[in-house]
Design a protein around this motif. Structure first.
Motif, short mmCIF file in Angstrom:
data_model
loop_
_atom_site.label_atom_id
_atom_site.label_comp_id
_atom_site.label_asym_id
_atom_site.label_seq_id
_atom_site.Cartn_x
_atom_site.Cartn_y
_atom_site.Cartn_z
N THR A 257 0.84 -1.19 0.00
CA THR A 257 0.00 0.00 0.00
C THR A 257 0.87 1.24 0.00
OG1 THR A 257 -1.70 -1.16 1.27
CG2 THR A 257 -1.83 1.23 1.22
N VAL A 258 0.54 2.21 -0.86
CA VAL A 258 1.19 3.52 -0.89
C VAL A 258 0.09 4.56 -1.04
CG1 VAL A 258 2.81 5.03 -2.10
CG2 VAL A 258 3.29 2.58 -1.94
N LEU A 259 0.13 5.63 -0.23
CA LEU A 259 -0.91 6.66 -0.24
C LEU A 259 -2.30 6.04 -0.03
CD1 LEU A 259 -0.07 9.27 -3.05
CD2 LEU A 259 -0.12 9.62 -0.59
N SER A 260 -2.35 5.02 0.81
CA SER A 260 -3.60 4.30 1.11
C SER A 260 -4.19 3.64 -0.13
CB SER A 260 -4.64 5.26 1.73
OG SER A 260 -4.15 5.81 2.93
N ARG A 261 -3.37 3.40 -1.13
CA ARG A 261 -3.82 2.76 -2.36
C ARG A 261 -3.14 1.39 -2.47
NH1 ARG A 261 -5.11 6.63 -6.76
NH2 ARG A 261 -5.28 8.71 -5.88
N PRO A 262 -3.85 0.36 -2.95
CA PRO A 262 -3.19 -0.92 -3.23
C PRO A 262 -2.16 -0.72 -4.33
CG PRO A 262 -5.42 -0.90 -4.12
CD PRO A 262 -5.29 0.33 -3.27
N ALA A 263 -0.98 -1.27 -4.15
CA ALA A 263 0.11 -1.01 -5.08
C ALA A 263 0.88 -2.29 -5.38
CB ALA A 263 1.06 0.04 -4.51
N ILE A 264 1.49 -2.33 -6.55
CA ILE A 264 2.31 -3.44 -7.00
C ILE A 264 3.75 -2.97 -7.08
CG2 ILE A 264 2.70 -5.11 -8.85
CD1 ILE A 264 0.01 -5.36 -7.36
N ARG A 265 4.67 -3.81 -6.58
CA ARG A 265 6.09 -3.44 -6.54
C ARG A 265 6.85 -4.19 -7.63
NH1 ARG A 265 10.27 -5.16 -2.51
NH2 ARG A 265 8.65 -6.58 -1.79
N VAL A 266 7.57 -3.45 -8.46
CA VAL A 266 8.40 -4.04 -9.50
C VAL A 266 9.82 -3.52 -9.37
CG1 VAL A 266 6.47 -4.33 -11.11
CG2 VAL A 266 7.85 -2.24 -11.20
N PRO A 306 2.88 5.56 -11.16
CA PRO A 306 4.00 5.37 -10.21
C PRO A 306 3.74 6.19 -8.95
CG PRO A 306 4.79 5.94 -12.42
CD PRO A 306 3.32 6.22 -12.40
N LEU A 307 3.73 5.53 -7.81
CA LEU A 307 3.50 6.20 -6.54
C LEU A 307 4.78 6.41 -5.75
CD1 LEU A 307 0.33 4.21 -5.40
CD2 LEU A 307 0.41 6.44 -6.54
N ARG A 308 5.74 5.54 -5.94
CA ARG A 308 7.01 5.67 -5.25
C ARG A 308 8.07 4.91 -6.04
NH1 ARG A 308 7.01 2.79 0.25
NH2 ARG A 308 5.67 4.53 0.84
N TYR A 309 9.27 5.49 -6.15
CA TYR A 309 10.38 4.71 -6.69
C TYR A 309 11.67 5.10 -5.97
CZ TYR A 309 9.97 8.49 -10.26
OH TYR A 309 9.80 9.69 -10.93
N ALA A 342 5.15 9.97 -3.99
CA ALA A 342 3.97 10.82 -4.16
C ALA A 342 3.42 11.22 -2.80
CB ALA A 342 2.92 10.07 -4.96
N THR A 343 3.10 12.50 -2.66
CA THR A 343 2.49 13.00 -1.44
C THR A 343 1.03 13.36 -1.64
OG1 THR A 343 3.31 15.23 -1.96
CG2 THR A 343 4.68 13.85 -0.53
N SER A 344 0.62 13.58 -2.89
CA SER A 344 -0.79 13.82 -3.22
C SER A 344 -0.99 13.48 -4.68
CB SER A 344 -1.20 15.27 -2.95
OG SER A 344 -0.53 16.16 -3.83
N LEU A 345 -2.23 13.11 -5.03
CA LEU A 345 -2.52 12.73 -6.41
C LEU A 345 -4.00 12.88 -6.65
CD1 LEU A 345 -1.13 9.59 -8.25
CD2 LEU A 345 -3.51 10.27 -8.50
N GLN A 346 -4.36 13.55 -7.75
CA GLN A 346 -5.77 13.66 -8.10
C GLN A 346 -5.91 13.74 -9.63
OE1 GLN A 346 -7.94 16.23 -9.31
NE2 GLN A 346 -6.38 17.78 -9.72
#
Length: 622
Positions: A257-266, A306-309, A342-346
């Motif tokens: 989870t990143v930013l309270s979103r389900p996320a996949i790590r590659v 991409p939420l985090r790298y 990412a700290t915010s996204l819309q």
């Protein structure tokens, strides 16, 4: 090659950027007859020395270690390991990953957890999401370690906006507390609105200098109506279409989870992930990265944003030598050296129009389709099949730049785009692409894979001029679009020397039998004639993107001696089975004589051991 292109190529080469073999040869030919550009090169070299020179670190002699590491017999699969200066890019080693998880194109939780899913599913999901995105705004925090001993850590922030069709903005703000005013913060901005782009960034001048002595920033507004983009679009920051253009080189690691979103790590290497870092090319000061450094990317499991790298040092022992070369203290593989989070996204509300305003905005030359013939004297050729993309703009450049299109049509849907440029009266001078591909009706076109600054391209030479298409569509999709244009594609006037794969194989079968990295295949070959000596050059490349691997060129001609020395950084060594050879790291060229043949193997940015492995395989096949 004209003065502007030659001086641009010289600057790229000085910055460590790799030039394609054809561009490098054209540059050298231009320098032989142009005193103006030779003077530019000399002055630029003196200036760089004045502002950058320092005591050089000792570099160990690695020849014995490299040769000892070579296998006695060629390996069927191997991974090239390359290092380049910090501003340059090389392709990574390639692997395919599979995860036992719950991924699907629509999201991660629609499939039983026991079902294994290939990384190709992620690639298809990213591709499918591109057409539906109309607006985007995200903020990111950037952390960096290892810039220098005086600035061990830096903090920056980044904002990215997008609005369909084709409007981008990227701002980087440096909040680091520097030790003195001699440090210039890395504040960057890039705005792209249709055919116009604007960039600002540090000029390299210390902040303490007066503006009249050295302007602290540069500002460039340009009309981007050339056949390719002139600045890196930040599209992969939004959706990694180029980074995940194929599954090659990508490993899926798991979910979270990143930013309270389900996320996949590659995971991938730094070079494979280069489209995720467009801000590194815009300017400013950034730490160097090793080509095999490990990049872990968290993707939103539903939108694929991409939420985090994070970048971690490679555990490859070759990195220790690279650290010595760049004066970097040894870095541990488990300690992050660079992070973007990412700290915010819309995506619900389109950004305000003034976000994409070009300072001192210039006219774009936008026209309606019916008005084009009266402006340029012809009706532009248009594709009848556009892969679902819609025509969003038509531009007649306000200045008829040499080599640029007279008309540029843009088709788009979300982040997917297609540009069709046409120039009448040409004789193939602006055509691009080295791989000749057939199109219906008995015609031919020329294909070129994507790079980190432009999309895939196809050019068509006709009896009336040239058409060049550029897109982030798949290779197959772009070729299908080109095939739908109602024109007859003709061979280029310079194509008489081109060879088919079978013809090249009969001339130099050992070259085509060489063991190459995964994914490489024959793209083109041509007969050459230089100083009365005939030869053949064979090219190999990746089908989708140069990000997956730079072009490899093998040149063969009859000779019993190596040519005259042409570079200051060359060295000599002995290749088992070949005898004496010559290595030029600046151009990535290995040369030797074998049975009355001069052979050169060129892959800009690769290390010596990579080319030695190919040379050994060629010897075994000869």
């Amino acid at each position: 090659m004209n003065h502007d292109r030659a001086q641009s190529a010289l600057s790229e080469r000085m910055d460590g950027e790799r030039l394609k073999p054809s561009a490098a040869r054209a540059l050298e030919e231009h320098l032989e007859t142009c005193s103006r550009c030779r003077a530019f090169e000399s002055n630029a070299a003196h200036l760089r020395a004045a502002v950058r020179i320092r005591t050089a670190e000792e570099v160990p002699d690695l020849t014995a270690r490299i040769l000892a590491a070579l296998p006695a017999t060629p390996r069927s699969v191997w991974r090239p390991k390359r290092s380049r200066p910090p501003s340059a890019w090389i392709a990574a080693a390639l692997v395919i990953g599979i995860i036992a998880g719950s991924l699907s194109v629509g999201g991660p939780f629609q499939r039983p957890t026991s079902t294994p899913v290939a990384v190709a599913d992620i690639v298809r999901g990213v591709r499918a999401a591109a057409d539906d995105l109309n607006s985007y705004h995200a903020s990111f925090a950037i952390s960096e370690r290892g810039l220098s001993a005086l600035v061990p850590e830096r903090s920056l922030s980044m904002n990215v906006w997008f609005s369909a069709p084709g409007r981008f903005r990227l701002d980087v703000t440096d909040s680091t507390a520097y030790p003195s005013d001699s440090w210039t913060p890395t504040d960057l901005s890039f705005v792209s609105d249709g055919a116009v782009a604007y960039t600002t960034g540090p000029s390299g001048c210390p902040a303490a200098l007066a503006v009249e002595l050295c302007p602290p920033t540069r500002a460039v507004t340009q009309e981007r109506t050339a056949f390719s983009t002139e600045a890196p679009l930040p599209a992969d920051l939004i959706l990694p279409l180029d980074t995940l253009g194929s599954s090659r080189g990508i490993t899926a690691l798991g979910a979270g989870t990143v930013l309270s979103r389900p996320a996949i790590r590659v995971q991938m290497t730094f070079d494979r992930a280069q489209p995720l870092f467009p801000f590194l090319r815009l300017g400013g000061t950034w730490r160097p990265f090793f080509s095999e450094d490990r990049v872990v990317v968290w993707l939103d499991a539903n939108s694929w944003f991409p939420l985090r790298y994070s970048v971690f040092p490679s555990a490859d022992p070759a990195r220790r030598d690279w650290e010595l070369r760049f004066g970097i203290t040894e870095e541990q593989p488990d300690r992050q050296i660079f992070g973007v989070t990412a700290t915010s996204l819309q995506t619900q509300s389109p950004p305000a129009a003034d976000v994409f305003a070009i300072p001192g905005g210039t006219g774009t030359g936008a026209v309606s389709i019916p008005a084009i013939p009266s402006r340029v004297g012809f009706q532009p050729a248009t594709p009848t099949a556009t892969q679902g993309l819609e025509l969003t703009s038509a531009v007649v450049p306000t200045s008829d730049a040499p080599g640029g299109p007279q008309v540029l049509l843009t088709y788009s849907s979300g982040l997917s785009y297609l540009k069709v440029g046409e120039r009448r009266g040409g004789r193939g001078e602006v055509a691009v692409g080295s791989e000749r591909v057939p199109i219906p009706g008995g015609g031919v076109a020329y294909y070129e894979p994507a790079s980190d600054t432009r999309g895939r391209r196809v050019s068509i030479h006709t009896s009336t001029g040239d058409i060049v298409l550029e897109s982030n569509l798949s290779r197959e999709g772009l070729i299908d679009v080109a095939a739908s244009i109602p024109v007859k594609g003709l061979p280029l006037p310079s194509d008489s020397a081109r060879l088919t794969k079978d013809q090249a194989g009969r001339i130099a079968p050992f070259a085509l039998a060489a063991t190459l990295p995964e994914g490489y295949s024959f793209t083109s070959a041509a007969r050459t004639l230089a100083d009365g000596v005939r030869g053949v050059t064979i090219y190999f490349g990746q089908p989708n993107s140069d990000v997956e691997g730079p072009q490899i060129a093998i040149h063969i001609e009859r000779s019993n001696a190596l040519p005259a020395v042409a570079a200051a950084d060359l060295s000599t060594l002995s290749i088992p089975g070949h005898g004496q050879a010559r290595w030029t790291p600046g151009s990535g060229r290995l040369e030797w004589i074998d049975s009355g043949r001069y052979i050169s193997l060129e892959a800009p940015g690769w290390q010596l051991n990579d080319l030695l492995a190919i040379a050994t395989a060629m010897k075994a096949a000869a």
